[in-house]
Design an enzyme around this catalytic site. Structure first.
Site: not given
Length: 349
Positions: A166, A117, A140, A223, A247
């Site tokens: 994402t 992440s 992100y 994603k 999510h």
């Protein structure tokens, strides 16, 4: 908020992935547990992810030679021993003091790809040093595009083999359970690659995907795709893969379960790029169902976090080993000896 104590748990008590959550509760702070377990608002989508998988019935065949079960598959140039990846989840040090290092070690022991992440609490360089299996990186996109570029280049430099962008979080969802426990990072724990969660961009568009493709050297997956029209646009935009995800039910409540939208997206994509799916995977039968309905592989998030809380690297490895074993048994019992032979014929119509 204090760090978890993580007293030793007898991992032999973990028989399935529901056990791992039950045992993790006592080994996590309340705040950490609520962060991992919760969904958005009234948590309909969180529950539907699981309920929709439960509602799908399997169609068996007998007298098929299943003496050798082969779970191997290929994905974006990687030969995987089985089609289960670790989904990107944040803040692993609130679950276990070793954090993402333990997750990477558990993934390596279980021969699984770990998608790290952006909100890792351990620098990517340290994770890469202990990982012996491929790493992917979840991104992100930030308002500061140069910081975004630098983060991607760091991921590439550390050997990450794919970038999962994402695309479903221009804003965070209504997360009432986190609000009730006043979720905050403990003293001494930080996210070295994402200092400011509020710097995420609300203006991410297809033009930004084009911008990413102009310099990213590794495959890009999007994603958070739930709409077949978006899946088609993603393929047209030239991305390398799609991750069907809501999510974990944590953003917009009352969107459908991922397994429900998967067949429509698979029909639209029509094998032009690989499709992965996350959301509610807890059993080997769930993996069979996802592959039958169009996924090339699945990702598992919450159970990995609970396994980490139960036993660090060994807990993570235990979760993956259980799922892989259940997948092999489900394949044998549906008469499918290889991943490529799993199709919609295993779904009871």
């Amino acid at each position: 908020m204090s760090l978890p104590q993580n007293d030793p748990i007898d991992l032999s008590e973990i028989i399935n992935l529901f056990d791992v959550e039950r045992l993790a509760v006592g080994n996590m702070t309340e705040m950490a547990y609520e962060y991992v377990a919760s969904g958005a608002a009234d948590e309909f989508s969180l529950r539907w992810n699981r309920q929709a998988l439960d509602a799908i019935k399997l169609n068996t065949r007998v007298l098929v030679d299943v003496g050798e079960i082969d779970t191997r598959t290929s994905l974006l140039g990687l030969d995987l021993p089985y089609p289960i990846l670790i989904a990107p989840t944040a803040y692993h040090k609130i679950m276990h003091p070793a954090g993402e290092l333990a997750t990477a070690q558990g993934a390596s022991t279980a021969s699984a790809v770990y998608v790290v992440s952006s909100f890792t609490t351990t620098p990517l360089s340290e994770i890469a040093r202990v990982a012996t299996q491929p790493l992917w990186f979840q991104l992100y996109v930030r308002d500061d595009r140069e910081l975004t570029r630098a983060l991607i280049q760091e991921a590439e430099a550390q050997g990450c083999r794919a970038l999962c962008v994402t695309v479903d979080t221009p804003v965070a969802g209504v997360r009432n359970r986190q609000q009730r426990v006043d979720f905050a990072m403990p003293d001494g724990v930080s996210t070295p690659h994402m200092a400011d969660a509020f710097a995420l961009t609300k203006s991410l568009t297809w033009k930004d995907i084009e911008w990413l493709q102009s310099f990213v050297k590794i495959p890009i997956l999007l994603k958070g795709i739930l709409n077949p029209d978006d899946a088609d646009l993603a393929v047209q935009a030239g991305v390398s893969g799609i991750i069907v995800s809501n999510h974990g039910g944590r953003n917009l409540d009352t969107v459908p379960a991922t397994i429900e939208v998967l067949p429509r997206i698979a029909e639209t994509v029509n094998k032009r790029v690989p499709i992965l799916m996350d959301g509610g995977i807890r059993r080997g039968t769930d993996v069979v169902k996802a592959i039958a309905l169009g996924a090339d592989a699945v990702l598992v998030g919450k159970p990995i976090c609970f396994g980490l809380a139960c036993g660090g690297a060994a807990g993570v490895s235990k979760v993956l080993t259980i799922l892989r074993t259940e997948l092999e048994l489900a394949m044998a019992l549906t008469g499918k000896a290889t991943i490529s032979s799993i199709d919609q014929s295993v779904i009871w119509q």
